[in-house]
Design a protein around this motif. Structure first.
Motif: not given
Lengths: 256, 355
Positions: A189-191, A195, B261-262, B269
């Motif tokens: 994921t992005r973070s 997370l 959501r990430s 996802r």
């Protein structure tokens, strides 16, 4: 890695076990037979690779060691020599956050090209097993270091260390298997760092409660193994469940 | 036939929820004893007890009898009962000079019986003490009377229990939330597995819809439980193990939505969140079903048993409780179906906009 398998086949067919043990360059303390399995041979190679990379950069270990040292100094400044149960609490909190850090950092190192390279080269299962073993290894080192430092700065309230070793062993195994899986999810994921922490904390609580209960047995002189038999059985079961699920599901989160 | 298959279970759910609301809120409680005073007596005295009942109809019956009960063997009957009004009676009992037990003080239950209200009891309501022991005489005094010919009462209602009182009705609204939540999460697990195995391309969306409603049920269960706890345990949150585990369960599913959501790539996802959903549900099982059994809890049915024991749930309560569980679960699935359909429409709209 396939070379190892074909070699093994040849040697087994010739029934020449001594040559088999001597010739294989990956033979380390007798695990050669296991290495005939491609996944185990791959994860063994990966584990050695991770270990070599860690030895080169010392990024994870030095970071976590520093973190442990700072926490122990700060808590010893605040608590002095804490109550036995508080002592145990500090220990588990340190171990928990070390596990998060190790898990996140181990996946953070490999992004982009290197990760694609692994994906082509090795089975996802091997990645999971190697990562979990690697995290377990680092966690055990961190926990021994933490115990040493705590003995120096916080005193040593433990009467029966056997319980602590049991708690640490089974607890670290569960943590390693859990973070091998969840940090892989977080890394996509992005973070990733935040997370991984957020999605793993609720899942860890059961594990920590059981391991803490077992380790708490070491604080009393009168506690016997019968007292924590249920907890040990349940913790072993939980470790097995987590490991089994990780093995089953890792393929789906790893491939792109 | 098709009509029944499509709408029948929704209709059944709504009817059962309505039934549980009407029956659960309108049926009265059975009679009970609210207050007895004074609470403590010495040996060889004439005790004048003022008893306040709850939902009682003392004026409608003429045969009200009262006993003081020490245990199954020893009891004494009241000499006279005078009725003040529907809810109040004054009882006079002669307390014998000796107790049939060697202890200095004991607590007795008070039992009231008449033909209209039936028999009802308040345990540990009167304390008796003795200065000298005489077991022989104590036996003689306390074995004179027997409790017999108890009536069953003429009207139906939910059992009256001390501390719980009217909040016993919350059984029909608090407990079904957990049942509904578990069933919804079980089905979301099922659809996650189907999605990951590739046999249901919409499985991830179904999982998300079921998790949304399951999480709603979980939060409602926490809220109804906290309100109930305020009235019975005197605090909204008392760090009870089941409260904590339920809070952790909702946290796990909140983490699911955070994870959802990430991601930017919808395919990735869906795959990763489905895998997390399976992982989360299976690790949730020890939290919800095993650890609470190992620790002391304020919840009923503690000590290895689920809270469905005979004492806590009589047959009239069962007649409302089980329909409530089924009704709320069906309602939850209907809500999840609606949420899923909204998600599919949103999906189609976003696809259309991209074209």
């Amino acid at each position: 890695m396939n070379k190892c398998r074909t070699d093994a086949k040849v040697y087994v067919s010739q029934n020449d076990w001594i040559r088999f043990f001597l010739k294989d360059d990956q033979n380390v303390f007798g695990v050669t037979l296991l290495l005939m399995n491609p996944i185990i041979s791959q994860s063994w190679s990966l584990l050695r690779l991770y270990w070599a990379l860690e030895g080169k950069s010392r990024q994870t270990l030095s970071g976590v060691f520093l973190y442990v040292l700072v926490i122990i100094l700060v808590t010893s400044y605040i608590f002095g020599a804490p109550e036995p149960t508080v002592w145990m609490g500090i220990f588990w909190v340190i171990l928990l956050f070390s596990a998060v850090n190790i898990g996140v950092l181990s996946y953070l190192q490999e992004t982009g090209g290197r990760r694609l390279y692994y994906m082509q080269l090795v089975d996802p299962l091997a990645v999971y097993l190697a990562k979990s073993l690697y995290i377990l290894l680092l966690l055990l080192m961190v926990s021994i270091l933490t115990l040493l430092l705590m003995a120096v700065f916080h005193g040593w309230p433990v009467v029966q260390p056997v319980f602590i070793w049991f708690g640490i062993g089974l607890g670290c195994l569960g943590l390693a298997l859990l973070f091998g899986f969840l940090a892989a999810i977080g890394s996509q994921t992005r973070s990733s760092a935040t997370l991984s922490t957020v999605i793993s904390f609720p899942l860890i609580i059961g594990l920590m409660m059981l391991a803490g209960k077992i380790a708490n047995g070491g604080l009393l002189t009168g506690s016997t193994f019968d007292l924590v038999k249920m907890e040990v059985l349940m913790l072993v079961g939980l470790d097995l469940i987590i490991g089994g699920l990780g093995i089953l599901l890792f393929t789906y989160i790893w491939r792109d | 036939m098709q009509f029944l298959k499509t709408y029948g279970w929704k209709l059944l759910g709504v009817l059962l929820v309505l039934y549980s609301l009407i029956a659960g809120l309108l049926l009265p409680l059975k009679p009970g004893i609210l207050q007895v005073g004074p609470a403590s007596f010495g040996p060889d005295t004439l005790a004048i007890l003022h008893v306040t009942g709850y939902n009682t109809r003392f004026t409608q019956s003429t045969d009200t009898r009262v006993w003081l009960k020490l245990n199954d063997e020893f009891m004494i009957k009241a000499d006279s009962v005078s009725v003040l009004d529907d809810n109040r009676i004054v009882v006079s009992i002669h307390i014998p000079p000796f107790l049939p037990v060697p202890e200095q003080s004991v607590d007795c239950a008070i039992i009231i019986d008449n033909s209209v209200d039936g028999a009802f009891v308040k345990p540990s309501s009167i304390f008796l003490r003795q200065d000298e022991k005489n077991l022989e005489l104590g036996f003689a005094y306390w074995r004179k009377d027997r409790i017999e010919d108890l009536h069953t009462g003429t009207y139906m209602g939910f059992p009256y229990r001390g501390i719980l009182e009217e909040t016993i009705r919350n059984t029909y609204y608090h407990v079904p939330m957990w049942f509904g939540m578990i069933f919804l999460f079980l089905f979301s697990l099922f659809y996650s597995i189907k999605y990951i195995r590739g046999s249901d391309p919409w499985g991830a969306e179904k999982t998300r819809a079921l998790n949304k409603v399951g999480l709603l049920f979980g939060i409602l269960g926490l809220i109804t439980g906290a309100i109930w706890a305020k009235f019975t345990w005197n605090a909204f949150w008392s760090m009870d193990v089941k409260q904590n585990m339920a809070a952790i369960a909702t946290l796990i599913y909140l983490a699911y939505f955070l994870l959802y959501r990430s991601f930017e790539d919808p395919d990735k996802r869906d795959r990763v969140t489905s895998a997390y959903n399976i992982f989360a549900f299976v690790t949730l099982i020890p939290l919800l079903f095993i650890i609470p059994r190992m620790t002391d809890s304020l919840h009923p049915g503690n000590g290895g048993n689920p809270a469905m024991g005979g004492e806590d749930l009589d047959h009239i309560m069962r007649m409302v409780f089980y329909p409530a569980v089924i009704g709320w679960t069906l309602l939850g699935f209907w809500m999840a179906e609606l949420v899923y359909r909204i998600q599919v429409i949103q999906h189609r709209i976003s696809e259309h906009q991209q074209e």
